[in-house]
Design an enzyme around this catalytic site. Structure first.
Site, short mmCIF file in Angstrom:
data_model
loop_
_atom_site.label_atom_id
_atom_site.label_comp_id
_atom_site.label_asym_id
_atom_site.label_seq_id
_atom_site.Cartn_x
_atom_site.Cartn_y
_atom_site.Cartn_z
N ASP A 203 104.03 142.09 -61.61
CA ASP A 203 102.65 142.40 -61.21
C ASP A 203 102.28 143.83 -61.63
OD1 ASP A 203 100.19 141.90 -60.11
OD2 ASP A 203 100.80 142.30 -58.05
N ASN B 33 96.18 131.71 -60.53
CA ASN B 33 95.63 132.60 -61.57
C ASN B 33 94.49 131.96 -62.37
OD1 ASN B 33 98.83 134.23 -62.20
ND2 ASN B 33 97.09 135.00 -61.05
C1 IPE Z 1 101.32 137.09 -58.84
O1 IPE Z 1 100.49 138.16 -59.12
C2 IPE Z 1 101.36 136.15 -60.00
C3 IPE Z 1 102.04 136.64 -61.19
C4 IPE Z 1 102.67 137.77 -61.31
C5 IPE Z 1 102.03 135.71 -62.31
P1 IPE Z 1 98.95 138.14 -58.71
O2 IPE Z 1 98.39 139.42 -59.19
O3 IPE Z 1 98.29 136.91 -59.18
O4 IPE Z 1 99.02 138.08 -57.12
P2 IPE Z 1 97.96 138.51 -56.03
O5 IPE Z 1 96.65 137.87 -56.40
O6 IPE Z 1 97.87 140.00 -56.04
O7 IPE Z 1 98.51 138.01 -54.74
C1 IPE Z 2 100.41 140.48 -63.45
O1 IPE Z 2 99.55 141.54 -63.59
C2 IPE Z 2 100.27 139.49 -64.57
C3 IPE Z 2 99.72 138.19 -64.18
C4 IPE Z 2 99.32 137.85 -62.99
C5 IPE Z 2 99.59 137.22 -65.24
P1 IPE Z 2 98.08 141.48 -63.00
O2 IPE Z 2 97.16 140.96 -64.04
O3 IPE Z 2 98.05 140.75 -61.72
O4 IPE Z 2 97.82 143.02 -62.78
P2 IPE Z 2 97.05 143.71 -61.56
O5 IPE Z 2 97.66 143.18 -60.29
O6 IPE Z 2 95.61 143.29 -61.68
O7 IPE Z 2 97.26 145.15 -61.75
MG MG Z 3 98.25 141.29 -59.78
#
Ligand code: IPE
Ligand code: IPE
Ligand code: MG
Length: 248
Positions: free
Chosen positions: A28, A76
């Site tokens: 993340d 997602n």
């Molecule tokens: C979790 O991260 C999913 C992945 C890393 C693929 P998210 O960014 O989607 O999670 P939330 O929305 O902060 O809980």
């Molecule tokens: C994790 O990074 C990657 C996926 C969920 C695919 P994020 O896209 O959630 O990054 P933040 O949480 O917005 O920084």
């Molecule tokens: Mg995230």
């Protein structure tokens, strides 16, 4: 059957504690990494793929048997269409650019999650990649694609209900093992260590069943900055934990 490649990083693990067999990572913070640099979110995801490459190599070198990476959650899809398609594009690029190395390094590629909901050409690519490494017997790289732990458990419940209805199973035979056998992770070692980057302290629907007795580690580092050294630190921290499983 366990193949462990040369392990130069092992010596860098302070204390030389136990190496986790199965590590999972909630990768993340890509978006925030990009934002800090005034870049589009896609740049963060691209940098995230570079981190995937480095960290998977390091995990192999350390002798970790299975690495599970949360790449796309079943939630997602709520992101803007453009970002979803960027993420799919990066998955295509990753398979094209990295499959040769994974195959050569004796890695067994697996997918957890309902990736068949992806575009047909991408499903075919993923299936091809899994098939290409199916004969390997080295470390497992499991990628979570359209994965959600609740959906995974719902699927297991449905399969059990079908088995009971068809007379193949008695309800009294349903135990933890029967559920585990029907999870996407059924052929992976038990989860030892679950890491989440970016300072968020939640599981976001990842491996809820499997995390029952996993050691949890939350780090502030944004995923694109997560390095092999930090993986080594996480493994060292795992080695210092005392697991009791409810006993003494
Ligand atoms: C979790 O991260 C999913 C992945 C890393 C693929 P998210 O960014 O989607 O999670 P939330 O929305 O902060 O809980
Ligand atoms: C994790 O990074 C990657 C996926 C969920 C695919 P994020 O896209 O959630 O990054 P933040 O949480 O917005 O920084
Ligand atoms: Mg995230």
């Amino acid at each position: 059957m366990r193949t462990v490649s040369s392990a130069p990083i092992l010596s860098a693990v302070p204390g030389g504690g136990a190496i986790p067999r199965h590590v999972a990572i909630i990768m993340d913070g890509n978006g925030r990494w990009a934002k800090q640099r005034h870049l589009p979110r896609l740049a963060g995801h691209k940098a995230g793929v570079d981190a995937v490459r480095k960290v998977t190599r390091a995990a192999r070198a350390m002798g970790i048997e299975a690495l599970t990476l949360y790449a796309f959650s079943s939630e997602n899809w709520r992101r803007p269409e453009e970002e979803v398609s960027d993420l799919m594009g990066l998955l295509r690029i990753f398979i094209r650019s990295d499959l040769d190395e994974l195959a050569r390094e004796n890695v067994r590629l697996r997918v957890i999650g309902d990736y068949r909901r992806f575009a047909p050409d991408l499903v075919a690519m993923v299936d091809g990649a899994i098939a290409r490494t199916a004969g390997n017997d080295g470390p497992i790289l499991a990628i979570a694609l359209n994965y959600g732990a609740q959906a995974e458990l719902v699927g297991a419940a449905r399969q059990l209900a079908e088995d009971v209805r068809a007379g193949r199973m008695d309800p009294s035979a349903i135990d933890a093992g029967a559920i585990e056998a029907r999870l996407d992770t059924h052929d992976l070692p038990p989860l030892d260590l679950l890491i989440r980057t970016s300072g968020e302290h939640r599981l976001s629907n990842f491996l809820l069943w499997q995390a029952a007795y996993a050691e949890l580690l939350f780090v502030e580092t944004l995923w694109p900055d997560f390095s092999p050294a930090e993986l080594a630190e996480a493994v060292a921290a795992f080695g210092r934990r005392q697991r009791r499983y409810g006993g003494l």
